[in-house]
Motif scaffolding. Structure first.
Motif, PDB file in Angstrom:
ATOM      1  N   UNK A   1       0.773  -1.227  -0.031  1.00 17.60           N
ATOM      2  CA  UNK A   1      -0.038   0.032  -0.043  1.00 17.60           C
ATOM      3  C   UNK A   1       0.719   1.207  -0.220  1.00 17.60           C
ATOM      4  N   UNK A   2       0.622   2.271  -0.796  1.00 17.34           N
ATOM      5  CA  UNK A   2       1.690   3.189  -1.019  1.00 17.34           C
ATOM      6  C   UNK A   2       1.555   4.211   0.061  1.00 17.34           C
ATOM      7  N   UNK A   3       3.040   4.474   0.561  1.00 23.57           N
ATOM      8  CA  UNK A   3       3.023   5.196   1.786  1.00 23.57           C
ATOM      9  C   UNK A   3       2.741   4.593   3.106  1.00 23.57           C
TER      10      UNK A   3
ATOM     11  N   UNK B   1       2.886  -7.056  -3.258  1.00 27.90           N
ATOM     12  CA  UNK B   1       1.887  -8.061  -2.573  1.00 27.90           C
ATOM     13  C   UNK B   1       1.502  -9.083  -3.402  1.00 27.90           C
ATOM     14  N   UNK B   2       1.907 -10.414  -2.772  1.00 30.79           N
ATOM     15  CA  UNK B   2       1.531 -11.492  -3.639  1.00 30.79           C
ATOM     16  C   UNK B   2       0.382 -12.335  -2.815  1.00 30.79           C
ATOM     17  N   UNK B   3      -0.556 -12.942  -3.634  1.00 30.11           N
ATOM     18  CA  UNK B   3      -1.721 -13.821  -3.224  1.00 30.11           C
ATOM     19  C   UNK B   3      -1.456 -15.382  -3.437  1.00 30.11           C
TER      20      UNK B   3
ATOM     21  N   UNK C   1       1.118 -12.337   1.051  1.00 31.31           N
ATOM     22  CA  UNK C   1       2.591 -11.997   1.376  1.00 31.31           C
ATOM     23  C   UNK C   1       3.011 -10.789   0.898  1.00 31.31           C
ATOM     24  N   UNK C   2       3.341  -9.801   1.815  1.00 32.20           N
ATOM     25  CA  UNK C   2       3.820  -8.301   1.597  1.00 32.20           C
ATOM     26  C   UNK C   2       5.210  -8.328   1.839  1.00 32.20           C
TER      27      UNK C   2
END
Length: 622
Positions: free
Chosen positions: A1-3, A61-63, A118-119
């Motif tokens: 997520x940006x920022x 970000x991976x799902x 996964x982030x």
């Protein structure tokens, strides 16, 4: 997520954690629900909430999902530059929300898996978390079917009460049984509840359970139902079936035999029904008996088949007595008996006594006494032949009896305590006298050779005999103490002249009447009309002859005076010269032969020639 900003889908609780509890956190943290439940065919939404220190941005970000071999299969790869969707079986059913939540539409029975978010956050490293997806299908309302036959209280085995089935559920639910609202438990009071779980080819479950339990007489009113229990989002839920009742077989304990209508109101001529009722199920076999001189006579053949109903039609005093109903329960062969007394109220022996009992003459008086027998009190009433009440009581005094007046009376016997119980007896007071002829067909207008009926009506007691003075075909009939005789005859000259005589007689005397026959007036009128017609014809002929004679005399006179020249030249013009055309000329022709024209003879008495007499003309202008 940006920022590193909190995603829009972050729950309020998680927001509080970030603000209050996690403000001092120095590492990447990812939060996901432990389990997500979704109904078969619905859409599953799996959220991935994460926190990056110092509001840093994520790198990717991976799902993933975990397959049967426990391998991670990637679904999405999300970076700041874009979103990459991998080629999987989920490709057409996946979608991402603005908060990067994973949505799976049209969930199937193969979708329950572990999904991993996964982030990657650069210098803060990489973190991941997982959610287990569960798919459920609500069970159908349970169907309950009671045992089709009857359940005996004397059954040696534990009988089946009912079966309960719930279909197409996931996961398999549990079934419980209830009686009159209370749950039954296996093992208590010999209750057995075997259940079966079947996984259908669709992957859904069908669950069934059978209730076996002993029954008592009281269970004929019991109500049973089954319930299906399952969990929905961790909360217990229940579906109940319709309540049922079972057919319990039990022997009779009580027997009731009653008379319809009430036995105290039964009267002769009534239709009586004996109804035998038992409280067993099924109804027992009934038999009927009647007590005759201490011997019980079987009258079951008079009862309606397979019922406890015995109908007695048109009862009388012989129907009185004690009746018995006997029930036989085929389940345990037990018998019960019940008796009832049938009392039929009746009136018999109604008779009338007349004093004096000897023959009566006109002007005599007579006392009529009525009597009857009944087991109940009676009341008497006298009425005339038209039904008019004359007097209350069992005696009637009739004064000044007459011959022609009706002397028929009716004694009505009633039982006030039994409505509708009554009988009547008619009596006729005979007044002896010689016959009287009360009606004859006289005078009678007839025609010659006409077939007619002569009537003679007489009254008398003893009944009279009617005779006729002429021969014919006679018919007699009786009409309310009158004897009428009809005689069929053909009208002759002798019958027109002498008429007919009717004679009625009995042992006390006789009387007779004469029947006068007259010629019908229409015949006289026809005869008179015929005579008048003949007279008119005769007068017309005479007048015609006189006219011809006068004309002949005038012609003869004129000829003698020379006014009419005679010749053989045929017709002569005897008109004057210059005769006007509007004058009237009368031509007289004679159809008489020369021999008959006596009025046309000459002065010397000689007849003129026929040619001279053929036509004559008379001038009437002067």
């Amino acid at each position: 997520m940006a920022g590193g900003r909190r995603p829009a889908g972050l729950a309020l609780g998680w927001g509080c954690c970030l603000l209050l509890c996690c403000a001092a956190a120095s590492k990447l943290e990812i939060s996901m629900p432990h389990e997500v439940e979704v109904e078969l065919g619905g859409t599953a939404r799996i959220e991935c909430n994460f926190y990056i220190p110092e509001n840093a941005s994520y790198t990717y970000i991976d799902w993933f999902y975990v397959d049967r071999n426990n391998r991670q299969v990637r679904l999405y790869h999300i970076t700041a530059n874009g979103i990459l969707e991998d080629e999987t079986d989920y490709r057409k059913r996946l979608s991402l929300g603005e908060d990067k939540a994973l949505s799976i539409s049209e969930v199937t029975l193969q979708d329950p898996k572990v999904f991993i978010c996964q982030v990657g956050a650069g210098s803060y490293g990489m973190g991941e978390n997982s959610t287990e997806l569960s798919v459920y299908k609500l069970p159908t309302t349970p169907e309950i079917k009671p045992y089709a036959g009857g359940i005996s209280v004397h059954s040696s085995d534990i009988p089946e009460i009912a079966r309960c089935v719930s279909k197409n559920s996931l996961p398999a639910p549990n079934i419980t049984w209830h009686k009159n609202g209370e749950q039954l438990h296996a093992g208590e009071n010999n209750v057995v509840m075997p259940s079966t779980v079947i996984r259908e080819s669709s992957g859904l479950f069908t669950v069934s359970s059978t209730l076996l339990a002993p029954v008592t007489r009281d269970d004929r009113h019991s109500r049973y139902h089954c319930s299906v229990h399952y969990l929905l989002r961790g909360q217990p839920r229940t579906l109940d079936s319709q309540p049922i009742q079972v057919n319990v077989f039990y022997p009779s304990e009580n027997l009731n035999l009653k008379v319809m209508p009430s036995s105290t109101l039964v009267k002769e001529g009534d239709n009586v029904t004996l109804v035998c009722e038992a409280d067993g199920n099924p109804p027992p076999v009934f038999s009927f008996f009647k007590k005759n001189l201490d011997v019980w006579q079987d009258v079951t053949s008079l009862a309606e088949p397979d019922s406890g109903v015995l109908r007695l039609h048109d009862v009388n005093k012989t129907s009185n007595g004690t009746y018995r109903c006997q029930s036989l329960d085929l389940d345990d062969m037990s018998q019960i008996e019940e008796d009832v007394d049938l009392v039929v109220n009746y009136i018999e022996g109604v008779h009338v006594k007349m004093e004096p009992s000897s023959a009566l003459r006109e002007g005599d008086s007579v006392m009529l006494s009525c009597d009857a027998y009944s087991p109940v009190g009676l009341k008497y009433q006298w009425r005339d032949d038209k039904g008019k009440k004359l007097v209350e009581g069992n005696q009637l005094l009739v004064k000044n009896v007459t011959f022609e007046k009706s002397n028929t009376f009716s004694c009505k016997v009633m039982a006030p305590s039994v409505p509708g119980l009554e009988q009547s007896k008619k009596v006729s007071v005979a007044v002896e006298d010689k016959p009287r002829i009360v009606a004859i067909s006289s005078p009678l207008y007839v025609r010659q050779d006409q077939v007619i009926n002569l009537t003679c009506k007489a009254i008398a007691f003893p009944p009279p005999t009617v005779q006729w003075s002429i021969n014919g075909t006679a018919h007699e009939y009786v009409d309310n103490r009158h004897i009428a005789s009809n005689l069929t005859v053909r009208v002759s000259h002798e019958l027109l002249r002498a008429g007919a005589m009717c004679r009625a007689f009995n042992g006390l005397g006789s009387s007779e009447e004469h029947i006068q026959l007259l010629v019908d007036g229409s015949i006289r009128k026809d005869q008179k009309s015929t005579a008048e017609s003949q007279g008119v014809i005769i007068v017309a002929i005479i007048v015609a002859i006189l006219v011809v004679a006068v004309l002949g005399a005038v012609i003869y006179f004129l000829h003698k005076k020379g006014k009419i020249p005679c010749g053989r030249a045929g017709k002569q013009d005897i008109t004057k010269p210059e005769a006007r055309k509007d004058k009237i000329v009368v031509e007289v022709k004679s159809d008489k032969l020369p021999e008959e024209a006596g009025l046309l003879q000459g002065a010397n008495g000689e007849r003129r020639a026929a040619a001279d007499q053929s036509e004559k003309y008379i001038d009437l202008r002067n």
